[in-house]
Design a protein around this motif. Structure first.
Motif, PDB file in Angstrom:
ATOM      1  N   GLU A  13       0.831  -1.205   0.000  1.00  0.00           N
ATOM      2  CA  GLU A  13       0.000   0.000   0.000  1.00  0.00           C
ATOM      3  C   GLU A  13       0.863   1.252   0.000  1.00  0.00           C
ATOM      4  N   SER A  14       1.917   1.237   0.786  1.00  0.00           N
ATOM      5  CA  SER A  14       2.812   2.394   0.851  1.00  0.00           C
ATOM      6  C   SER A  14       3.606   2.574  -0.439  1.00  0.00           C
ATOM      7  N   VAL A  15       4.143   1.476  -0.958  1.00  0.00           N
ATOM      8  CA  VAL A  15       5.010   1.554  -2.138  1.00  0.00           C
ATOM      9  C   VAL A  15       4.231   1.945  -3.388  1.00  0.00           C
ATOM     10  N   LEU A  16       3.014   1.425  -3.542  1.00  0.00           N
ATOM     11  CA  LEU A  16       2.251   1.665  -4.765  1.00  0.00           C
ATOM     12  C   LEU A  16       1.879   3.136  -4.957  1.00  0.00           C
ATOM     13  N   LYS A  17       1.866   3.907  -3.881  1.00  0.00           N
ATOM     14  CA  LYS A  17       1.574   5.341  -4.010  1.00  0.00           C
ATOM     15  C   LYS A  17       2.587   6.034  -4.911  1.00  0.00           C
ATOM     16  N   GLN A  18       3.778   5.485  -4.981  1.00  0.00           N
ATOM     17  CA  GLN A  18       4.832   6.104  -5.789  1.00  0.00           C
ATOM     18  C   GLN A  18       4.560   5.989  -7.290  1.00  0.00           C
ATOM     19  N   PHE A  19       3.632   5.113  -7.656  1.00  0.00           N
ATOM     20  CA  PHE A  19       3.430   4.821  -9.077  1.00  0.00           C
ATOM     21  C   PHE A  19       2.036   5.211  -9.570  1.00  0.00           C
ATOM     22  N   PHE A  20       1.385   6.152  -8.862  1.00  0.00           N
ATOM     23  CA  PHE A  20       0.106   6.680  -9.342  1.00  0.00           C
ATOM     24  C   PHE A  20       0.330   7.423 -10.657  1.00  0.00           C
ATOM     25  N   TYR A  27      -3.749  -0.481  -5.983  1.00  0.00           N
ATOM     26  CA  TYR A  27      -3.666   0.207  -4.682  1.00  0.00           C
ATOM     27  C   TYR A  27      -5.039   0.244  -4.014  1.00  0.00           C
ATOM     28  N   GLY A  28      -6.085   0.571  -4.785  1.00  0.00           N
ATOM     29  CA  GLY A  28      -7.418   0.648  -4.215  1.00  0.00           C
ATOM     30  C   GLY A  28      -7.893  -0.679  -3.653  1.00  0.00           C
ATOM     31  N   CYS A  29      -7.615  -1.775  -4.369  1.00  0.00           N
ATOM     32  CA  CYS A  29      -7.969  -3.109  -3.859  1.00  0.00           C
ATOM     33  C   CYS A  29      -7.265  -3.384  -2.532  1.00  0.00           C
ATOM     34  N   ILE A  30      -5.961  -3.126  -2.505  1.00  0.00           N
ATOM     35  CA  ILE A  30      -5.166  -3.402  -1.309  1.00  0.00           C
ATOM     36  C   ILE A  30      -5.563  -2.476  -0.166  1.00  0.00           C
ATOM     37  N   VAL A  53       5.649  -6.741 -11.207  1.00  0.00           N
ATOM     38  CA  VAL A  53       4.224  -6.927 -11.473  1.00  0.00           C
ATOM     39  C   VAL A  53       3.544  -7.291 -10.158  1.00  0.00           C
ATOM     40  N   ILE A  54       2.385  -6.687  -9.926  1.00  0.00           N
ATOM     41  CA  ILE A  54       1.571  -7.045  -8.768  1.00  0.00           C
ATOM     42  C   ILE A  54       0.127  -7.131  -9.250  1.00  0.00           C
ATOM     43  N   MET A  55      -0.571  -8.160  -8.795  1.00  0.00           N
ATOM     44  CA  MET A  55      -1.882  -8.483  -9.356  1.00  0.00           C
ATOM     45  C   MET A  55      -2.852  -8.896  -8.257  1.00  0.00           C
ATOM     46  N   THR A  68     -22.024 -18.168  -3.994  1.00  0.00           N
ATOM     47  CA  THR A  68     -22.605 -16.879  -4.359  1.00  0.00           C
ATOM     48  C   THR A  68     -21.662 -16.161  -5.291  1.00  0.00           C
ATOM     49  N   LYS A  69     -22.190 -15.677  -6.400  1.00  0.00           N
ATOM     50  CA  LYS A  69     -21.362 -14.961  -7.361  1.00  0.00           C
ATOM     51  C   LYS A  69     -21.764 -13.498  -7.448  1.00  0.00           C
ATOM     52  N   ASP A  70     -20.785 -12.677  -7.796  1.00  0.00           N
ATOM     53  CA  ASP A  70     -21.046 -11.287  -8.132  1.00  0.00           C
ATOM     54  C   ASP A  70     -20.329 -11.011  -9.447  1.00  0.00           C
ATOM     55  N   ARG A  71     -20.360  -9.758  -9.922  1.00  0.00           N
ATOM     56  CA  ARG A  71     -19.714  -9.474 -11.205  1.00  0.00           C
ATOM     57  C   ARG A  71     -18.220  -9.797 -11.147  1.00  0.00           C
ATOM     58  N   GLU A  72     -17.586  -9.481 -10.019  1.00  0.00           N
ATOM     59  CA  GLU A  72     -16.149  -9.707  -9.900  1.00  0.00           C
ATOM     60  C   GLU A  72     -15.812 -11.184 -10.064  1.00  0.00           C
ATOM     61  N   GLY A  73     -16.612 -12.042  -9.420  1.00  0.00           N
ATOM     62  CA  GLY A  73     -16.359 -13.471  -9.536  1.00  0.00           C
ATOM     63  C   GLY A  73     -16.813 -14.029 -10.871  1.00  0.00           C
ATOM     64  N   ASP A  74     -17.994 -13.616 -11.319  1.00  0.00           N
ATOM     65  CA  ASP A  74     -18.547 -14.136 -12.560  1.00  0.00           C
ATOM     66  C   ASP A  74     -17.667 -13.778 -13.756  1.00  0.00           C
ATOM     67  N   PHE A  75     -17.090 -12.576 -13.724  1.00  0.00           N
ATOM     68  CA  PHE A  75     -16.253 -12.142 -14.822  1.00  0.00           C
ATOM     69  C   PHE A  75     -14.772 -12.421 -14.576  1.00  0.00           C
ATOM     70  N   ASN A  76     -14.450 -13.039 -13.431  1.00  0.00           N
ATOM     71  CA  ASN A  76     -13.064 -13.400 -13.138  1.00  0.00           C
ATOM     72  C   ASN A  76     -12.147 -12.197 -13.378  1.00  0.00           C
ATOM     73  N   ILE A  77     -12.444 -11.105 -12.663  1.00  0.00           N
ATOM     74  CA  ILE A  77     -11.781  -9.826 -12.911  1.00  0.00           C
ATOM     75  C   ILE A  77     -10.443  -9.738 -12.180  1.00  0.00           C
ATOM     76  N   TYR A  78      -9.407  -9.392 -12.914  1.00  0.00           N
ATOM     77  CA  TYR A  78      -8.070  -9.188 -12.379  1.00  0.00           C
ATOM     78  C   TYR A  78      -7.737  -7.696 -12.420  1.00  0.00           C
ATOM     79  N   SER A  79      -7.024  -7.224 -11.404  1.00  0.00           N
ATOM     80  CA  SER A  79      -6.444  -5.874 -11.411  1.00  0.00           C
ATOM     81  C   SER A  79      -4.930  -6.035 -11.449  1.00  0.00           C
ATOM     82  N   ILE A  80      -4.274  -5.272 -12.340  1.00  0.00           N
ATOM     83  CA  ILE A  80      -2.838  -5.484 -12.583  1.00  0.00           C
ATOM     84  C   ILE A  80      -2.094  -4.157 -12.611  1.00  0.00           C
ATOM     85  N   TYR A  81      -0.945  -4.138 -11.932  1.00  0.00           N
ATOM     86  CA  TYR A  81       0.021  -3.059 -12.132  1.00  0.00           C
ATOM     87  C   TYR A  81       1.335  -3.692 -12.584  1.00  0.00           C
ATOM     88  N   SER A  82       1.848  -3.248 -13.704  1.00  0.00           N
ATOM     89  CA  SER A  82       3.116  -3.770 -14.226  1.00  0.00           C
ATOM     90  C   SER A  82       4.034  -2.602 -14.569  1.00  0.00           C
TER      91      SER A  82
END
Length: 291
Positions: A13-20, A27-30, A53-55, A68-82
């Protein structure tokens, strides 16, 4: 591949602020994970602490057990910073990162690194397409907002949070809503994240609203057609942004490239876009896309 635990997540969380702004979605997920918000995410990196890379990816087994599914699970959504296209390309080939038998949505991928995802898909014979391209708009200081709360609060109007009773209404107007999985997502956003709505004097249902996604971005901003032109959207964004910034919460949003109305609204309120950076929603293994 390294799975990040509590100590590493705090460091991340602290380190990712450097790469906004490129890192803002991960960062928002974490940020929310570190504050105990319910989630079904696993955070992985290519190495630690010197990651490239962090995912954030769904815990598939947890979803199956919960039933129980939601959009995040149903769509198998990944967030990636590379940090580079090459590092992303290498990481996608790591066993356990991508299930090539399942539909996967790489959401918020740096458009400059999207060729890595294309090459991965082509190598494995997977159909792919770019679902949408987004501008990323970030607000880091309440002083950038042009109005004080008192200046955006019309007389006779209340701005309470949404309740679970409003979930069906919100889901019915959401561009990506309309089914049970999206309703589960809306219920999760309302129950665990900040929200605001507009209740007019004498009204029984909200006429405008704003929510916060699981990845901490503002979203689902909507005003009923008969109530547009009253400045409700602007009021909601200003009030929500001030509250979130006071809590140390990131304030940002994704706006589709073709959505000029939303782009003008947010930029008029001090949200800023980083030149040259856009995010793509990249689909892998969509059964409706030809190879």
């Amino acid at each position: 591949m390294i799975v990040l635990r509590t100590e590493e997540l705090t460091q991340a969380e602290s380190v990712l602020k450097q790469f906004f702004p490129e890192s803002i979605k991960v960062y928002g997920c974490i940020f929310n994970i570190n504050r105990g918000k319910p989630h079904n995410l696993q955070v992985i990196a290519d190495q630690w602490p010197d990651f490239t890379v962090i995912m954030c990816k769904p815990k598939v087994q947890t979803l199956l057990l919960q039933g129980t599914k939601d959009r995040e699970g149903d769509f198998n959504i990944y967030s990636i910073y590379s940090k580079s296209k090459a590092s992303l390309r290498s990481f996608l080939d790591t066993p356990g990162v991508i299930d090539t038998d399942s539909f996967t949505l790489l959401a918020g991928l740096d458009i400059r690194h999207s060729e890595a995802a294309q090459e991965f898909a082509d190598q494995h014979g997977l159909p792919w397409r770019v679902q949408t391209v987004m501008n990323v708009l970030l607000l880091q200081d309440a002083e950038q907002l042009p109005f004080k709360d008192s200046a955006v609060s019309p007389a006779g109007v209340r701005f309470p949070p949404l309740s679970a009773a409003h979930a069906d209404l919100v889901n019915s107007t959401w561009k990506y809503g309309g089914d049970r999985n999206s309703l589960n997502s809306v219920l999760n956003y309302i129950s665990h994240n900040p929200s605001l709505c507009v209740m007019e004097e004498g009204g029984t249902e909200p006429v405008s609203w704003l929510l916060v996604y699981q990845h901490a971005a503002l979203g689902l901003l909507y005003t009923s057609p008969q109530h547009r032109g009253k400045g409700y959207g602007k009021s909601l964004v200003c009030m929500m942004a001030r509250t979130l910034l006071e809590r140390g919460h990131p304030v940002y949003c994704f706006v589709e490239e073709e959505n000029d109305t939303s782009f003008k609204l947010f930029t008029s309120l001090g949200f800023q876009r980083s030149p040259g950076y856009r995010a793509v929603w990249f689909e892998l293994n969509n059964p409706h896309v030809k190879k």
